[in-house]
Structures are given as C-alpha cells and as structure tokens.
Design a protein around this motif. Structure first.
Motif, PDB file in Angstrom:
ATOM      1  N   GLY A 103      -0.013  20.434  13.639  1.00 39.96           N
ATOM      2  CA  GLY A 103       0.227  21.198  14.858  1.00 39.96           C
ATOM      3  C   GLY A 103       1.475  20.775  15.596  1.00 39.96           C
ATOM      4  O   GLY A 103       1.421  20.341  16.754  1.00 39.96           O
ATOM      5  N   ASN A 104       2.654  20.899  14.949  1.00 37.66           N
ATOM      6  CA  ASN A 104       3.888  20.482  15.593  1.00 37.66           C
ATOM      7  C   ASN A 104       4.215  21.403  16.768  1.00 37.66           C
ATOM      8  O   ASN A 104       4.250  22.629  16.634  1.00 37.66           O
ATOM      9  N   LYS A 105       4.498  20.795  17.900  1.00 39.93           N
ATOM     10  CA  LYS A 105       4.641  21.550  19.148  1.00 39.93           C
ATOM     11  C   LYS A 105       5.870  22.446  19.185  1.00 39.93           C
ATOM     12  O   LYS A 105       5.952  23.344  20.037  1.00 39.93           O
ATOM     13  N   SER A 106       6.811  22.249  18.286  1.00 36.67           N
ATOM     14  CA  SER A 106       7.976  23.139  18.245  1.00 36.67           C
ATOM     15  C   SER A 106       7.582  24.574  17.914  1.00 36.67           C
ATOM     16  O   SER A 106       8.318  25.514  18.238  1.00 36.67           O
ATOM     17  N   PHE A 107       6.428  24.735  17.271  1.00 36.20           N
ATOM     18  CA  PHE A 107       5.967  26.093  16.976  1.00 36.20           C
ATOM     19  C   PHE A 107       5.833  26.907  18.258  1.00 36.20           C
ATOM     20  O   PHE A 107       6.108  28.114  18.260  1.00 36.20           O
ATOM     21  N   ARG A 108       5.438  26.261  19.343  1.00 35.10           N
ATOM     22  CA  ARG A 108       5.255  26.987  20.602  1.00 35.10           C
ATOM     23  C   ARG A 108       6.572  27.569  21.109  1.00 35.10           C
ATOM     24  O   ARG A 108       6.590  28.650  21.703  1.00 35.10           O
ATOM     25  N   ASP A 109       7.663  26.855  20.867  1.00 30.13           N
ATOM     26  CA  ASP A 109       8.974  27.371  21.278  1.00 30.13           C
ATOM     27  C   ASP A 109       9.375  28.562  20.412  1.00 30.13           C
ATOM     28  O   ASP A 109       9.917  29.556  20.917  1.00 30.13           O
ATOM     29  N   TRP A 110       9.138  28.441  19.087  1.00 24.45           N
ATOM     30  CA  TRP A 110       9.408  29.563  18.188  1.00 24.45           C
ATOM     31  C   TRP A 110       8.567  30.777  18.600  1.00 24.45           C
ATOM     32  O   TRP A 110       9.066  31.900  18.668  1.00 24.45           O
ATOM     33  N   PHE A 111       7.307  30.541  18.901  1.00 25.15           N
ATOM     34  CA  PHE A 111       6.382  31.609  19.288  1.00 25.15           C
ATOM     35  C   PHE A 111       6.832  32.259  20.596  1.00 25.15           C
ATOM     36  O   PHE A 111       6.769  33.486  20.740  1.00 25.15           O
ATOM     37  N   ASP A 112       7.280  31.438  21.543  1.00 22.90           N
ATOM     38  CA  ASP A 112       7.780  31.979  22.818  1.00 22.90           C
ATOM     39  C   ASP A 112       8.916  32.974  22.582  1.00 22.90           C
ATOM     40  O   ASP A 112       8.973  34.028  23.227  1.00 22.90           O
ATOM     41  N   LYS A 113       9.811  32.623  21.669  1.00 20.70           N
ATOM     42  CA  LYS A 113      10.934  33.526  21.394  1.00 20.70           C
ATOM     43  C   LYS A 113      10.435  34.841  20.812  1.00 20.70           C
ATOM     44  O   LYS A 113      10.915  35.916  21.189  1.00 20.70           O
ATOM     45  N   LEU A 114       9.453  34.769  19.906  1.00 15.86           N
ATOM     46  CA  LEU A 114       8.882  35.997  19.355  1.00 15.86           C
ATOM     47  C   LEU A 114       8.226  36.830  20.453  1.00 15.86           C
ATOM     48  O   LEU A 114       8.445  38.044  20.541  1.00 15.86           O
ATOM     49  N   GLN A 115       7.445  36.166  21.286  1.00 19.15           N
ATOM     50  CA  GLN A 115       6.723  36.882  22.344  1.00 19.15           C
ATOM     51  C   GLN A 115       7.700  37.592  23.288  1.00 19.15           C
ATOM     52  O   GLN A 115       7.467  38.739  23.700  1.00 19.15           O
ATOM     53  N   GLN A 116       8.789  36.930  23.594  1.00 17.01           N
ATOM     54  CA  GLN A 116       9.779  37.501  24.515  1.00 17.01           C
ATOM     55  C   GLN A 116      10.571  38.657  23.895  1.00 17.01           C
ATOM     56  O   GLN A 116      11.073  39.535  24.601  1.00 17.01           O
ATOM     57  N   ASN A 117      10.674  38.648  22.566  1.00 19.72           N
ATOM     58  CA  ASN A 117      11.529  39.627  21.888  1.00 19.72           C
ATOM     59  C   ASN A 117      10.766  40.665  21.066  1.00 19.72           C
ATOM     60  O   ASN A 117      11.394  41.547  20.467  1.00 19.72           O
ATOM     61  N   ALA A 118       9.426  40.564  21.022  1.00 21.22           N
ATOM     62  CA  ALA A 118       8.642  41.401  20.112  1.00 21.22           C
ATOM     63  C   ALA A 118       8.842  42.894  20.365  1.00 21.22           C
ATOM     64  O   ALA A 118       9.065  43.670  19.425  1.00 21.22           O
ATOM     65  N   LYS A 119       8.772  43.314  21.617  1.00 24.33           N
ATOM     66  CA  LYS A 119       8.922  44.743  21.913  1.00 24.33           C
ATOM     67  C   LYS A 119      10.313  45.229  21.512  1.00 24.33           C
ATOM     68  O   LYS A 119      10.466  46.309  20.929  1.00 24.33           O
ATOM     69  N   GLN A 120      11.321  44.433  21.803  1.00 24.60           N
ATOM     70  CA  GLN A 120      12.683  44.805  21.444  1.00 24.60           C
ATOM     71  C   GLN A 120      12.832  44.913  19.922  1.00 24.60           C
ATOM     72  O   GLN A 120      13.504  45.814  19.410  1.00 24.60           O
ATOM     73  N   LEU A 121      12.183  43.996  19.191  1.00 26.73           N
ATOM     74  CA  LEU A 121      12.239  44.033  17.730  1.00 26.73           C
ATOM     75  C   LEU A 121      11.594  45.313  17.188  1.00 26.73           C
ATOM     76  O   LEU A 121      12.127  45.950  16.275  1.00 26.73           O
ATOM     77  N   VAL A 122      10.451  45.678  17.764  1.00 23.49           N
ATOM     78  CA  VAL A 122       9.769  46.893  17.311  1.00 23.49           C
ATOM     79  C   VAL A 122      10.554  48.127  17.741  1.00 23.49           C
ATOM     80  O   VAL A 122      10.673  49.098  16.980  1.00 23.49           O
ATOM     81  N   ASP A 123      11.133  48.097  18.945  1.00 19.93           N
ATOM     82  CA  ASP A 123      12.009  49.189  19.380  1.00 19.93           C
ATOM     83  C   ASP A 123      13.114  49.437  18.353  1.00 19.93           C
ATOM     84  O   ASP A 123      13.471  50.581  18.053  1.00 19.93           O
ATOM     85  N   GLY A 124      13.643  48.338  17.810  1.00 19.74           N
ATOM     86  CA  GLY A 124      14.736  48.439  16.856  1.00 19.74           C
ATOM     87  C   GLY A 124      14.346  49.088  15.537  1.00 19.74           C
ATOM     88  O   GLY A 124      15.205  49.530  14.781  1.00 19.74           O
TER      89      GLY A 124
END
Length: 321
Positions: A103-124
C-alpha cells in the motif's frame, strides 16, 4: 451492449439512445451489505445490462487470438491513448520509502490526478453531442483503478471498468462491430495498466478470499480468456498451468497471460497459491471452463462485490423490464 443476460445483440430501441432527452446522474451506492439485498441487484436493469455485456463480449472473442484482426474505430484508438496516459502518470508519482511493505502512499497522489482529470479525459473521447454523459461515465473510470484509502484493487474495480465500457455502448458510441477490439485491445490494455499499478504501489487484494479465490485481483479475463481458447486443437485446460505453455502462448491468449502474471508475482507451488485455477485445469474442455466461470462470476458479484457498486442512469438499480 446487450440488455439481456444471454449475450444477445442490442435491439434497435437500445441503439436509438435519446442523448438529448436523457437525464444523467452521478452514480451512487444502492445495495447494502446484507444477503437480503441481493434480489434487488439481481432484478435490476444494471444486472441485466452488465451480465449481458460480459456475455456478449464473451461470444465475440470465442476462438480468437489476441492478434486477431479487428476493427479499431477512432473512438477505440482514443480510448487506448487514454489508458496510455494513465500509465504515463505513474512515473510522476514514484513509490515513497515507507515502513509498510504494501500500500504505497504515492498511489493516492496518482489517484488524485485521475480524480481531478477524469471528466476532462472522458470529454476528450466524446463528440460534443455526447458530452452530457461524461460526468456520469467518468465515475466508473475512477472506480476502475482501485481504492484510494485502502490502496487495494479487486474484482469490484474490474467490474467498474466493465461498467465504464458498457456505458459507451449504452449511449451509442460503441457499436456491436467494436466488440472484438473492446476485449482484445482495450480490456487487454487495461489489464496492463492495473498490473503496473499493483506492482508499482504494492496494492493489496481487495476482499480477497485467500487461496480459494480465483485470483487476488481479476476475474473477467479468465472468462473472456477461456472463450478465446474454446476449440483450440492443442491447448487444453490441463495445459494452461504448464510453464512451457503459458510462457509461449501468453501473448496470444488472455487466460494464459493471467496464469503467467500470477506465477511472476507469487512463489511456491501453483496448486497451493492458486487452488481454484489448479482445479479448473482438471476440467476436460474450455467450453465447460467458460460456462463454469460465468456461473462463478454471478455468485462472486452477488456475494462480494455489488454492495460497493455505484448505480446511475446508465446502469440503473430500477427493476428490469
């Protein structure tokens, strides 16, 4: 793809989705943890749709290698590029030194980026007329990569990716002719992404049933992968656990790719760490393996996964008609 759990083709009514008149919503939990909740799920439209989608894809890749020629629409190409983008972000968030092995905590930072950009990615991915759907569909993309708090991944997250793909069928962006590529190209690429996440961030299995589970993380690739092997003249279920078979044919067949991956990440005798798959290797043919896995999946989903699933307007908790 199909609204019935027999894997049939979509009807004309389903193909004529009213994108303008449809009311989208943010998916939410609708099923509690108790067994008394299971009938609500099994009677829902979402159950019919998801099981129908899984069986339709299962039929589409029967007897086909990963390298089979299949139609790659511009949408599917963009979907592959989206998955490439998510994997490229891993290098931005390398694992940190920490006392815990898993459970390396860096995953949470990667996940945050996905969460912040998910709608934009799907819009694309979507033309303007379909972008009303992007906020609802993006939720399933975020759900498909693991849990940010527990830093784990399991069959519920895999199911969210199936839901993500199904939503594009529901709104009419994906067509029946895309089915082979959805499995052989897109889902295969998704598996590589989540394996990278699992290995980089040492993700825990979510809700693992231990040695009696089919696999710590995945289920659907064993269903679709066994369908690929139906009718194979030389590779039989008993062959699948032999190193000379899964090493040589893992690029051709998803089932063997999964067996190879398990042997890369686990030590000890296969019969001990993957008892269910060892038992499956004793089944006489791939037809029986495939039908048995479908039955197992229905039970797995109902018992262990569905309480975490998010229902929206595209995958509805409303009773099926």
């Amino acid at each position: 793809m199909a609204a019935e759990s027999n894997g049939s083709s979509p009807s004309k009514e389903e193909m004529q989705f009213d994108i303008e008149g449809h009311e989208f919503m943010i998916p939410k939990k609708e099923i509690g943890p108790g067994p008394e909740e299971i009938p609500k799920w099994e009677k829902s439209q979402a159950y019919q749709d998801l099981l129908g989608f899984i069986l339709a894809m299962n039929n589409a890749v029967k007897g086909k290698k990963m390298s089979a020629e299949c139609q790659m629409s511009p949408f599917l190409t963009h979907l592959m590029e989206l998955l490439d983008t998510l994997e490229s972000w891993i290098s931005e968030f390398p694992p940190v030194d920490q006392p815990q092995r898993f459970g390396n905590k860096s995953f949470r930072d990667w996940f945050d980026k996905l969460q912040q950009n998910a709608k934009q990615l799907v819009d694309g991915l979507l033309d303007d007329k379909y972008q009303k759907a992007s906020e609802e569909i993006a939720v399933y993309l975020v759900e498909a990569v693991g849990n940010q708090t527990r830093i784990d991944y399991g069959t519920g997250h895999e199911m969210a990716f199936a839901a993500f793909l199904f939503c594009f069928y529901k709104i009419g962006v994906l067509k029946e002719s895309d089915a082979e590529a959805v499995v052989l190209k897109v889902f295969s690429r998704y598996l590589l992404l989540v394996r990278s996440l699992q290995q980089t961030y040492r993700m825990e299995p979510a809700g693992s049933q231990g040695v009696w589970a089919l696999d710590d993380h995945q289920f659907i690739p064993f269903i679709w992968g066994s369908s690929q092997l139906i009718g194979h003249p030389r590779i039989f279920p008993k062959s699948s656990v032999k190193p000379e078979i899964y090493e040589h044919f893992s690029k051709d067949y998803m089932f063997l790719s999964c067996i190879k991956y398990i042997n890369q990440v686990k030590t000890g005798p296969f019969a001990e760490h993957s008892n269910q798959l060892w038992n499956i290797s004793a089944v006489p043919n791939w037809d029986k393996v495939n039908s048995g896995l479908v039955k197992m999946y229905k039970a797995e989903v109902s018992k262990f996964v569905i309480q975490h699933f998010l229902f929206g307007s595209l995958l509805s908790i409303k009773p099926s008609t």
